[in-house]
Design a protein around this motif. Structure first.
Motif, mmCIF file in Angstrom:
data_model
loop_
_atom_site.group_PDB
_atom_site.id
_atom_site.type_symbol
_atom_site.label_atom_id
_atom_site.label_comp_id
_atom_site.label_asym_id
_atom_site.label_seq_id
_atom_site.Cartn_x
_atom_site.Cartn_y
_atom_site.Cartn_z
ATOM 1 N N ALA A 96 -59.500 64.327 -8.563
ATOM 2 C CA ALA A 96 -60.461 65.111 -9.688
ATOM 3 C C ALA A 96 -61.786 65.330 -10.186
ATOM 4 C CB ALA A 96 -59.212 64.947 -11.017
ATOM 5 N N ALA A 97 -62.112 63.368 -10.545
ATOM 6 C CA ALA A 97 -63.374 63.120 -10.799
ATOM 7 C C ALA A 97 -64.411 63.911 -9.866
ATOM 8 C CB ALA A 97 -63.817 61.564 -10.397
ATOM 9 N N VAL B 46 -58.757 54.508 -22.428
ATOM 10 C CA VAL B 46 -58.470 54.427 -21.072
ATOM 11 C C VAL B 46 -59.081 55.390 -20.578
ATOM 12 C CG1 VAL B 46 -56.985 53.242 -19.225
ATOM 13 C CG2 VAL B 46 -56.503 52.547 -21.922
ATOM 14 N N THR B 47 -60.511 55.529 -19.656
ATOM 15 C CA THR B 47 -60.678 56.615 -18.799
ATOM 16 C C THR B 47 -60.438 56.062 -17.598
ATOM 17 O OG1 THR B 47 -63.240 56.203 -18.503
ATOM 18 C CG2 THR B 47 -62.103 57.234 -20.705
ATOM 19 N N ASP B 48 -60.346 56.748 -16.610
ATOM 20 C CA ASP B 48 -60.593 56.622 -15.195
ATOM 21 C C ASP B 48 -62.040 55.178 -15.211
ATOM 22 O OD1 ASP B 48 -62.339 58.707 -15.667
ATOM 23 O OD2 ASP B 48 -62.500 59.269 -13.519
ATOM 24 N N ARG B 49 -62.859 55.288 -15.587
ATOM 25 C CA ARG B 49 -63.887 54.014 -15.151
ATOM 26 C C ARG B 49 -64.053 53.367 -16.536
ATOM 27 N NH1 ARG B 49 -68.378 59.604 -15.484
ATOM 28 N NH2 ARG B 49 -67.025 60.388 -13.778
ATOM 29 N N ILE C 51 -60.221 61.085 -19.385
ATOM 30 C CA ILE C 51 -59.270 60.014 -20.169
ATOM 31 C C ILE C 51 -57.485 59.982 -19.391
ATOM 32 C CG2 ILE C 51 -58.059 60.200 -22.346
ATOM 33 C CD1 ILE C 51 -60.790 61.067 -23.561
ATOM 34 N N LEU C 52 -57.000 59.243 -19.602
ATOM 35 C CA LEU C 52 -55.540 59.332 -19.059
ATOM 36 C C LEU C 52 -54.939 58.232 -19.571
ATOM 37 C CD1 LEU C 52 -57.173 57.299 -15.469
ATOM 38 C CD2 LEU C 52 -56.859 59.493 -16.232
ATOM 39 N N GLU C 53 -55.134 57.406 -20.618
ATOM 40 C CA GLU C 53 -54.317 56.955 -21.689
ATOM 41 C C GLU C 53 -55.109 56.243 -23.474
ATOM 42 O OE1 GLU C 53 -53.134 53.231 -19.532
ATOM 43 O OE2 GLU C 53 -52.629 54.440 -17.942
#
Ligand SMILES: Cc1cc2nc3c(=O)[nH]c(=O)nc-3n(C[C@H](O)[C@H](O)[C@H](O)COP(=O)(O)OP(=O)(O)OC[C@H]3O[C@@H](n4cnc5c(N)ncnc54)[C@H](O)[C@@H]3O)c2cc1C
Ligand code: SF4
Length: 278
Positions: free
Chosen positions: A12-13, A161-164, A192-194
């Motif tokens: 996705a990124a 919490v993001t993917d980075r 943004i994941l969590e």
């Protein structure tokens, strides 16, 4: 227009790196495309890569507002903020991550006036109609942040919490300036994941609207009480969600000619929110 459905956050990124737009519930993206503000060649549907679900202290970024408003594990401030946002249909589609990243409701911006947030050199709201606009930090852009959920998450000391990276929710937002017109620090392609938050002893969210339901906040106030003290955060009063340490901080407000009434509402809601969590 192309629609991609990647199966991993990495895919996705990389799909998003080329000017594509992330699509979650679409309740904001679709109207922005319809209004001509967004014109992506590619939409990246992220429902398969952003976690969904609820645990005490943890929320998947793809969880809908409708799921959050009925979950007894959620602190009252978050449940109330979700249940007072938008309509049941929108809450059934809209995700918490998408809610945090929704754009301003300033109608000059939505109608594509060449204002400062669109890269121009004027704030049409300051000069024109600004009844619903900001009373704090409103010098450069007077837009009022629309997210009820963001105020609740600020009061709940949330971490995004993001993917980075991991960042306190306050660092997700920035005041726009001459050099950088963005109101968020989330980068292109960052997901943004969590969300994590500190469960409070007591919390509440109070919202003043032009009508009883289905309206954006004129002022929204979230309060969360911890052993260490009470945290207060507001929406609808500044271009980004606004944290205050004490009610006296509202004395720094700089209302515009037609929105001083918001300061009275904010003062009353802060007092009531503090009483509710005492
Ligand atoms: C008529 C109307 C009334 C509303 N009233 C209220 C209200 O009273 N209070 C309130 O708080 N909100 C209100 N909203 C906003 C609504 O809650 C949001 O539109 C919704 O929560 C957005 O979620 P979504 O999943 O549909 O986001 P989308 O439309 O899919 O995306 C919104 C933005 O977030 C980005 N995005 C989405 N998910 C992620 C992710 N995981 N990582 C990185 N970027 C992401 C998208 O690229 C886009 O820029 C209203 C909306 C409408 C249309
Ligand atoms: S308040 Fe902000 S978004 Fe609205 S016209 Fe002024 S600069 Fe543009």
């Amino acid at each position: 227009m192309e629609l991609l459905r990647p199966e991993s956050a990495e895919a996705a990124a990389s799909a998003l790196a080329n000017g594509a737009v992330a699509l979650a519930g679409g309740t904001e993206v679709v109207p922005l495309i319809r209004e001509g503000i967004l014109a992506p060649e590619t939409l990246v549907q992220i429902d398969q890569v952003v976690p969904k679900g609820i645990r005490s202290g943890w929320i998947g970024g793809g969880t809908t507002l409708g799921e959050l408003e009925v979950d007894p594990q959620m602190p009252a401030a978050l449940r109330e903020a979700c249940s007072l946002a938008a309509s049941p249909q929108l809450r059934a589609m809209g995700t918490i991550a998408g809610n945090l990243l929704q754009a301003t409701r300033c109608w000059y911006w939505r109608l594509r006036f060449p204002c400062r947030l669109h890269g121009g050199d004027r704030c049409f709201a300051r000069e024109g109609e600004h009844r619903e606009h900001a009373i704090l930090a409103n010098d450069f852009c007077a837009s009022a942040h629309p997210s009820d959920v963001a105020a609740a998450l600020h009061a709940l000391s949330a971490t995004v919490v993001t993917d980075r990276r991991r960042l306190p929710i306050a660092e997700v937002y920035r005041l726009p300036s001459e050099d950088d017109r963005r109101t968020t620090t989330i980068q292109t392609g960052e997901l943004i994941l969590e969300l994590e938050y500190q469960p409070p002893v007591a919390s509440t969210y109070l919202k003043a609207m032009d009508r009883n339901r289905y309206a954006f906040a004129l002022v929204g106030v979230a309060a969360a009480r911890y052993e260490s003290g009470t945290r207060l955060a507001l929406t609808g009063v500044a271009p980004i969600p606004w944290v205050i340490e004490t009610p006296a901080d509202l004395e720094r407000a700089t209302p515009l000619p037609r929105n001083a009434y918001k300061l009275e509402i904010a003062t009353a809601l802060v007092r009531r929110a503090l009483e509710a969590v005492a």
